[in-house]
Design a protein around this motif. Structure first.
Motif, PDB file in Angstrom:
ATOM      1  N   PRO A   1      44.531  44.625  56.086  1.00 24.01           N
ATOM      2  CA  PRO A   1      43.597  44.178  55.046  1.00 24.01           C
ATOM      3  C   PRO A   1      44.280  43.929  53.706  1.00 24.01           C
ATOM      4  O   PRO A   1      43.919  42.998  52.983  1.00 24.01           O
ATOM      5  N   GLU A   2      45.279  44.761  53.375  1.00 21.93           N
ATOM      6  CA  GLU A   2      45.949  44.605  52.093  1.00 21.93           C
ATOM      7  C   GLU A   2      46.660  43.260  51.976  1.00 21.93           C
ATOM      8  O   GLU A   2      46.800  42.705  50.883  1.00 21.93           O
ATOM      9  N   ALA A   3      47.118  42.717  53.115  1.00 22.52           N
ATOM     10  CA  ALA A   3      47.754  41.403  53.097  1.00 22.52           C
ATOM     11  C   ALA A   3      46.734  40.333  52.733  1.00 22.52           C
ATOM     12  O   ALA A   3      47.017  39.406  51.960  1.00 22.52           O
ATOM     13  N   CYS A   4      45.519  40.462  53.284  1.00 21.98           N
ATOM     14  CA  CYS A   4      44.438  39.536  52.925  1.00 21.98           C
ATOM     15  C   CYS A   4      44.140  39.634  51.429  1.00 21.98           C
ATOM     16  O   CYS A   4      43.981  38.618  50.741  1.00 21.98           O
ATOM     17  N   MET A   5      44.061  40.865  50.934  1.00 27.43           N
ATOM     18  CA  MET A   5      43.740  41.074  49.525  1.00 27.43           C
ATOM     19  C   MET A   5      44.769  40.402  48.627  1.00 27.43           C
ATOM     20  O   MET A   5      44.413  39.757  47.630  1.00 27.43           O
ATOM     21  N   GLU A   6      46.035  40.559  48.972  1.00 30.94           N
ATOM     22  CA  GLU A   6      47.093  39.985  48.142  1.00 30.94           C
ATOM     23  C   GLU A   6      47.027  38.457  48.156  1.00 30.94           C
ATOM     24  O   GLU A   6      47.175  37.811  47.118  1.00 30.94           O
ATOM     25  N   MET A   7      46.783  37.887  49.327  1.00 34.26           N
ATOM     26  CA  MET A   7      46.706  36.428  49.408  1.00 34.26           C
ATOM     27  C   MET A   7      45.499  35.891  48.637  1.00 34.26           C
ATOM     28  O   MET A   7      45.574  34.830  48.017  1.00 34.26           O
ATOM     29  N   ILE A   8      44.380  36.617  48.672  1.00 40.79           N
ATOM     30  CA  ILE A   8      43.211  36.195  47.891  1.00 40.79           C
ATOM     31  C   ILE A   8      43.516  36.300  46.399  1.00 40.79           C
ATOM     32  O   ILE A   8      43.166  35.425  45.610  1.00 40.79           O
ATOM     33  N   GLN A   9      44.171  37.386  46.015  1.00 41.59           N
ATOM     34  CA  GLN A   9      44.546  37.557  44.611  1.00 41.59           C
ATOM     35  C   GLN A   9      45.413  36.392  44.131  1.00 41.59           C
ATOM     36  O   GLN A   9      45.268  35.906  43.008  1.00 41.59           O
ATOM     37  N   LYS A  10      46.297  35.912  45.002  1.00 42.02           N
ATOM     38  CA  LYS A  10      47.189  34.794  44.656  1.00 42.02           C
ATOM     39  C   LYS A  10      46.533  33.429  44.877  1.00 42.02           C
ATOM     40  O   LYS A  10      47.169  32.393  44.689  1.00 42.02           O
ATOM     41  N   LYS A  11      45.247  33.431  45.311  1.00 44.34           N
ATOM     42  CA  LYS A  11      44.481  32.216  45.593  1.00 44.34           C
ATOM     43  C   LYS A  11      45.092  31.390  46.723  1.00 44.34           C
ATOM     44  O   LYS A  11      44.917  30.172  46.779  1.00 44.34           O
ATOM     45  N   GLU A  12      45.812  32.060  47.618  1.00 46.05           N
ATOM     46  CA  GLU A  12      46.355  31.388  48.793  1.00 46.05           C
ATOM     47  C   GLU A  12      45.298  31.278  49.889  1.00 46.05           C
ATOM     48  O   GLU A  12      45.376  30.405  50.753  1.00 46.05           O
ATOM     49  N   ILE A  13      44.325  32.202  49.894  1.00 42.89           N
ATOM     50  CA  ILE A  13      43.166  32.146  50.779  1.00 42.89           C
ATOM     51  C   ILE A  13      41.945  32.544  49.962  1.00 42.89           C
ATOM     52  O   ILE A  13      42.065  32.862  48.770  1.00 42.89           O
TER      53      ILE A  13
ATOM     54  N   VAL B   1      31.846  40.664  52.023  1.00 48.71           N
ATOM     55  CA  VAL B   1      32.805  39.562  51.961  1.00 48.71           C
ATOM     56  C   VAL B   1      33.387  39.563  50.551  1.00 48.71           C
ATOM     57  O   VAL B   1      32.657  39.388  49.571  1.00 48.71           O
ATOM     58  N   MET B   2      34.702  39.776  50.458  1.00 47.13           N
ATOM     59  CA  MET B   2      35.364  39.901  49.159  1.00 47.13           C
ATOM     60  C   MET B   2      36.124  38.618  48.836  1.00 47.13           C
ATOM     61  O   MET B   2      36.779  38.027  49.703  1.00 47.13           O
ATOM     62  N   VAL B   3      36.034  38.218  47.551  1.00 45.67           N
ATOM     63  CA  VAL B   3      36.653  36.968  47.114  1.00 45.67           C
ATOM     64  C   VAL B   3      37.319  37.167  45.754  1.00 45.67           C
ATOM     65  O   VAL B   3      37.117  38.179  45.082  1.00 45.67           O
ATOM     66  N   HIS B   4      38.098  36.176  45.333  1.00 47.87           N
ATOM     67  CA  HIS B   4      38.675  36.163  43.987  1.00 47.87           C
ATOM     68  C   HIS B   4      37.540  35.948  42.982  1.00 47.87           C
ATOM     69  O   HIS B   4      36.591  35.208  43.265  1.00 47.87           O
ATOM     70  N   PRO B   5      37.608  36.570  41.805  1.00 45.57           N
ATOM     71  CA  PRO B   5      36.513  36.403  40.835  1.00 45.57           C
ATOM     72  C   PRO B   5      36.300  34.962  40.392  1.00 45.57           C
ATOM     73  O   PRO B   5      35.214  34.612  39.922  1.00 45.57           O
ATOM     74  N   ASP B   6      37.311  34.099  40.546  1.00 45.35           N
ATOM     75  CA  ASP B   6      37.151  32.688  40.183  1.00 45.35           C
ATOM     76  C   ASP B   6      36.442  31.884  41.269  1.00 45.35           C
ATOM     77  O   ASP B   6      36.046  30.741  41.041  1.00 45.35           O
ATOM     78  N   THR B   7      36.317  32.458  42.462  1.00 49.20           N
ATOM     79  CA  THR B   7      35.667  31.746  43.565  1.00 49.20           C
ATOM     80  C   THR B   7      34.161  31.659  43.316  1.00 49.20           C
ATOM     81  O   THR B   7      33.547  32.615  42.843  1.00 49.20           O
TER      82      THR B   7
END
Length: 711
Positions: free
Chosen positions: A382-394, A606-612
């Motif tokens: 899950p932490e890998a998903c979190m990092e990619m969302i933080q970087k706006k890669e997903i 469902v967790m997303v970047h705050p800009d999403t």
């Protein structure tokens, strides 16, 4: 910046009034002097002020929101001494109806007009931002026509969205139906209320004074003569209702007055000075020029609203403070640009089975032309998903409570939608409880837990470990040295069964009470091979008196007693023989879990970047579940993982529906205070290091999507 001349920006209908105001101010020797510059619209005026081609313009709330990052509010219009520089947008219903803000879907609605503040922007924005109304592809008109069964929205597109005009009446001859003018009987505040009074609609979106202005004999028109204000009520944000005179406490938003805006480097007091000098001389019937009247120019609300009674200075306020939280929430709900939406939503998966289900879901969404389309990306934690969302890669991933905490606390993510697990469940959660045998002679409370034997669902499981251990640490009853929580637990309890606690360097006492698979093997395994694993297993540990207390969820006792479980160990158990330990030191019966629990466990989110755009995410899922919830006949089922020989893929299989986050817009609000604090107690073990997604799986999913979607 000190101005020698104030350049006032106007639109074409206001040009003549501005020139007359300029001349009137000059004759009255008001300084600094005034000049008028022209633009195509109020928004263009705001841009001219930003670019130093003008100095001042009057804007309404929605434009203040758009321009506020570069301009500041300096002077406000006042419409009513009782309310001041604002009015309130309210939702009115008949007293004899049972409608609440949570049951508006499917009702008939009356609106003052398209894009009108109290009748459209505030209520629709509020419903969208709280997730009560879902929007796909920023198509707000489609969302409204789908949410309400019928409406009267004067000014709406009756060709493409006929239901938005279905309740409208037009004039006495049936002409001008749904026109945004006084020829439509149901237009404006009084018209929208009339739509409700005459039984056409079930709810009217108006301002706070509308009912009072049109009831109890104050309006002499035929339709209003017998209207009593006591026959109507207001809908409140918390789901309750209130009397129509309680609008200060029960409203959808306080609508800020229009305000004069200027650049941050301009001395606003100079602009207020000329306006204040002007209103002192030109605010009554004795003068040729009247600042707050537009009748001489064949229009209304030119330069200033005609209902303005005075102008007041605004002191040191940002645009956010001026607009207020409720109004900001509403305009954010309406702030949706189709061009800014992602063309696809990149979803993070955590196993090969999830990859396959995600690929099928992407294909199913395309079949129903749902937007945005779905792309599936994989990671190994899950932490890998979190990092990619933080970087706006997903863009998105579904997480449980513990991971939601990490996602919000470490990676700054926010919830966009949640799971709900039963048809009547609006909280989307369950309760973590501590269960003991009922005893008159050996009863103990939370304060006597030290030295007892404990039964847990599993190591790092929510109700069985994270919540109770975190809460006991937070209360100071368990005191870890450093971050050695496992050792601290064995120092607190005399013996335990913590399936999954058989790890290297963990104290053996964590597994002392465990039973294994019946043949002496798999003792303390984090699986069903350990008989004391999971909710039922931890309760069995207590029922068989291996332990003194079991940490489980609130429904576990009922599922395994009173004949609900026919297994040998459970068939004779009675729920009345057990009690709950409350965190305040009391005991309670097992059916009192709502008031005696260690935390309300939030549903997965469902967790997303705050800009999403969270409205786009929820809008996609809400529209998708209309086709693919648990409909057995559908080719794809969102909440069923059996076809993939697994469980809880992408969403929990027990999910009844995807629900909006409503007011729970932060991870702390979604988790809830008690649950959040229990995780804070475990904080020293929760700081996981994000990992890199597995590149081979990324390649695999690319191939899968090509096969699945392009076939």
């Amino acid at each position: 910046m000190c101005l020698s001349e104030v350049r006032w920006c106007t639109t074409d209908p206001e040009k003549q009034k501005c020139n007359d105001m300029k001349s009137a101010f000059a004759k009255a020797q008001i300084v600094p002097s005034l000049s008028c510059v022209n633009a195509a619209s109020s928004l263009d005026c705001a841009k001219m002020v930003m670019n130093n081609r003008a100095d001042a313009v009057v804007l309404d709330g929605s434009l203040i929101y758009q321009a506020g990052k570069q301009l500041k509010p300096i002077v406000a219009e006042v419409y009513d001494q009782g309310v001041g520089t604002s009015y309130y947008a309210v939702a009115v219903v008949r007293r004899n109806s049972s409608i609440t803000i949570n049951t508006l879907k499917g009702t008939k609605s009356c609106h003052t007009g398209l894009q009108r503040t109290a009748g459209w922007n505030v209520p629709i924005g509020y419903l969208i931002d709280t997730g009560r109304m879902s929007v796909m592809k920023c198509n707000i008109y489609q969302a409204v026509s789908k949410f309400f069964s019928m409406s009267c929205v004067p000014g709406a597109d009756s060709t493409n969205f006929p239901s938005l005009c279905e309740l409208c009446k037009g004039d006495e001859n049936g002409s001008n139906k749904c026109k945004l003018n006084d020829k439509e009987r149901y237009s404006d505040y009084s018209g929208a209320f009339r739509c409700l009074v005459e039984g056409a609609g079930d709810v009217a979106f108006v301002k706070h004074s509308t009912v009072n202005d049109n009831s109890d004999g104050k309006n002499k028109e035929v339709w209003a003569q017998n209207v009593l204000s006591s026959d109507y009520q207001l809908l409140c944000q918390d789901g309750t209702r209130a009397e129509v005179n309680e609008w200060r406490q029960c409203h959808l938003a306080r609508v800020p007055a229009r305000a004069v805006m200027t650049r941050s480097d301009v001395d606003g007091s100079l602009i207020y000075k000329i306006l204040n000098d002007g209103q002192a001389k030109f605010n009554d019937d004795s003068t040729d020029f009247k600042m707050f009247s537009s009748s001489a120019y064949g229009g209304s609300n030119l330069l200033f609203k005609d209902s303005t009674i005075e102008l007041r200075p605004i002191s040191n306020q940002t645009y956010q403070a001026w607009l207020g939280d409720d109004y900001l929430q509403a305009v954010k709900g309406m702030d949706c640009d189709p061009e800014s939406l992602p063309k696809s939503l990149r979803w993070c998966t955590l196993s090969t089975s999830e990859i396959w289900k995600c690929a099928d879901m992407a294909a199913a969404f395309i079949n129903k032309t749902l937007y945005p389309s779905l792309q599936c990306v994989s990671a190994d934690k899950p932490e890998a998903c979190m990092e990619m969302i933080q970087k706006k890669e997903i863009d998105a991933v579904t997480l449980n409570g513990r991971d939601i905490y990490t996602a919000g606390n470490i990676y700054g993510l926010v919830p966009a939608a949640g799971e709900s697990y039963s048809a009547g469940d609006l909280t989307s959660s369950y309760y973590a409880v501590a269960v003991v045998y009922k005893s008159n002679t050996e009863a103990f409370t939370i304060h006597e837990l030290k030295g007892k034997k404990s039964c847990h669902t599993g190591y790092e499981r929510t109700a069985g470990w994270n919540i109770p251990i975190g809460a006991l640490i937070k209360k100071g009853l368990i005191r870890p040295e450093g971050c050695n929580i496992a050792k601290a637990v064995t120092n607190f309890f005399s013996a335990s069964c913590v399936p999954g606690g058989n790890q290297k360097d963990f104290p053996a006492k964590l597994c002392q009470l465990c039973k294994g698979d019946g043949s002496g093997k798999n003792k303390c395994a984090l699986s069903t091979q350990e008989q004391y694993f999971g909710y039922s297993g931890a309760f069995r540990c207590l029922a068989e008196k291996a332990g003194d207390v079991a940490f489980i969820k609130h429904s576990t006792v009922f599922e395994n007693t009173d004949g609900h479980n026919s297994e040998v160990w459970a068939k004779d158990l009675k729920s009345s023989n057990f009690q709950l330990l409350c965190p305040n030191g009391a005991r309670a019966e097992v059916d009192q879990y709502a008031s005696c629990n260690w935390a309300q466990v939030p549903a997965r989110a469902v967790m997303v970047h705050p800009d999403t755009n969270k409205h786009a995410v929820y809008g996609l899922l809400d529209n998708a579940q209309e086709f693919y919830a648990n409909n057995i006949s559908s080719e794809f089922r969102m909440f069923d993982s059996s076809a993939y020989h697994s469980q809880d893929l992408l969403f929990k299989d027990s999910t009844h529906k995807i629900v909006p986050v409503q007011e729970k817009t932060t991870y702390q609000q979604w988790l809830g205070k008690a649950y959040f604090e229990s995780l804070e107690g475990l904080n020293c073990t929760s700081l996981a290091t994000a990992v890199t997604p597995v590149n081979t799986l990324l390649l695999l999913i690319s191939n899968i999507l090509l096969i699945k979607i392009c076939a």
